[in-house]
Design an enzyme around this catalytic site. Structure first.
Site, short mmCIF file in Angstrom:
data_model
loop_
_atom_site.label_atom_id
_atom_site.label_comp_id
_atom_site.label_asym_id
_atom_site.label_seq_id
_atom_site.Cartn_x
_atom_site.Cartn_y
_atom_site.Cartn_z
N SER A 75 0.82 -1.20 0.00
CA SER A 75 0.00 0.00 0.00
C SER A 75 0.86 1.25 0.00
O SER A 75 1.97 1.27 0.56
CB SER A 75 -0.89 0.00 1.25
OG SER A 75 -1.54 1.25 1.42
N TYR A 115 -2.39 0.34 9.85
CA TYR A 115 -2.57 -0.42 8.61
C TYR A 115 -1.32 -0.33 7.74
O TYR A 115 -0.76 -1.34 7.30
CB TYR A 115 -3.80 0.09 7.85
CG TYR A 115 -3.85 -0.36 6.41
CD1 TYR A 115 -4.00 -1.72 6.11
CD2 TYR A 115 -3.73 0.55 5.36
CE1 TYR A 115 -4.03 -2.15 4.78
CE2 TYR A 115 -3.77 0.12 4.05
CZ TYR A 115 -3.91 -1.22 3.76
OH TYR A 115 -3.94 -1.64 2.44
N LYS A 142 1.67 -3.29 6.58
CA LYS A 142 2.11 -3.55 5.21
C LYS A 142 3.62 -3.41 5.09
O LYS A 142 4.30 -4.23 4.45
CB LYS A 142 1.41 -2.59 4.24
CG LYS A 142 -0.08 -2.85 4.07
CD LYS A 142 -0.35 -4.17 3.37
CE LYS A 142 -1.81 -4.35 3.04
NZ LYS A 142 -2.07 -5.62 2.31
#
Length: 329
Positions: free
Chosen positions: A119, A143, A147
């Site tokens: 991402s 988040y 990643k």
């Protein structure tokens, strides 16, 4: 033509995953999907489906015993920036812990290649634009941190075990099948374009959740890339690994940023509906501006985006018009 592979796609019932499955099929590969169906949809899957959690070692082991996989495309993850801020443990357990279980199975069964859905959230606040792969990685939310942690593990797994991978750093996935037969269906939906379209179609009130930021119109600026372009990039990344490309990270974006206000105005223009815009709760952990350089993707994969922002929105309008309540399951 290169020989067909048997490919496991984790998260293959989800938005980007379901399009990637079809792109793999069109390239001649055999595909199996592993998905917990918490964010994905059974009716979006057209290949063998294993329903399970990646953190369940026995479920993953059973899947790998049943099929002999030549490669894995790993998209399964929880993806809400907002939720990751309020429940980071969930993201660490599933996004990182589930990946470790998957990597163990790859090693045990001699799977040589893995394509990882990363991402643009790994970058955090932009120090310069466009963002290229050399930009510092300083995620501003859990988040993005998960990643980035997986990207680190993948480099170590290559160095120690020879499992080669390409991590694809998506910017904002958007759009739908050109005929409106497949599209984006998150429940709840947090993404701007589908929510704006649903506001235009009278399916829900539209609430502006962009924080007030220091951009020309005071709303966040993002880079939108068509889901069909993203799906194609996974197939190209897999082929690059087959051709010997080393473990790497590659951006997938359009190279152009659009503000939240601009997207709302484009949706209103393309639908012909001037829907009201209400102020909602601002999303935490959001950098003000991000857009990508895709020069490396073009150089390494031969990839460049085919669809612009108007085509992205128009295809999404067709999907939401045909299926206002999303997939039937």
């Amino acid at each position: 033509m290169a020989a067909a592979l048997t490919v496991l796609v984790t998260g293959g019932a989800g938005y980007v995953g379901s399009f990637t499955v079809r792109a793999l099929q069109q390239a001649g590969h055999e595909v199996v999907v592993f998905d917990n169906l918490r964010q994905g949809h059974r009716s979006a899957v057209c290949v063998p489906l294993v329903v399970g959690e990646l953190i369940d070692r026995e479920a993953v082991a059973t899947c790998f015993r049943r099929w002999r996989f030549d490669a894995v495309i790993h998209l399964a993850a929880y993806t809400s920036v907002r939720e990751s801020v309020t429940d980071p443990n969930k993201y660490v357990v599933h996004n990182v812990g589930g990946t470790i279980v998957l990597l163990e199975a790859c090693l045990r069964h001699d799977v040589p290649y893995l394509v990882f859905s990363s991402s643009s959230e790994v970058y955090g606040e932009a120090r310069y634009l466009p963002l290229d792969e050399a930009h510092p990685t300083e995620p501003t939310n859990p988040y993005g941190a998960t990643k980035l942690q997986v990207e680190h593990y993948l480099r170590w797994y290559d160095a120690a075990y020879g499992l080669r991978s390409i991590s694809l750093r998506y910017f904002n996935a958007a759009g739908a099948a050109l005929d409106g037969s497949m599209g984006e269906d998150h429940r709840p939906e947090e993404h701007l374009i589908p929510n704006a379209i649903r506001g235009a179609l009278g399916l829900q009130a539209f609430r502006l959740t962009s924080p007030v930021v220091a951009t020309p119109d005071g709303t966040t600026i993002r880079d939108y890339v068509h889901v069909l372009d993203l799906a194609e990039a996974h197939v190209l990344a897999l082929e690059a690994l087959r051709q010997g490309h080393p473990t790497d990270v590659i951006n997938l974006g359009s190279g152009v940023g659009y503000s939240t206000r601009q997207i709302i105005e484009l949706v209103q223009e393309l639908t012909g509906v001037r829907f009201p815009v209400e102020r909602g709760e601002a999303r935490p952990g959001e950098p003000p501006i991000k857009y990508a350089s895709y020069a490396k993707a073009e150089r390494v994969l031969g990839w460049r985006p085919r669809y612009g922002i108007e085509e992205i929105i128009a295809s999404a309008v067709r999907w939401h018009t045909r299926f206002p309540h999303g997939y039937p399951d």
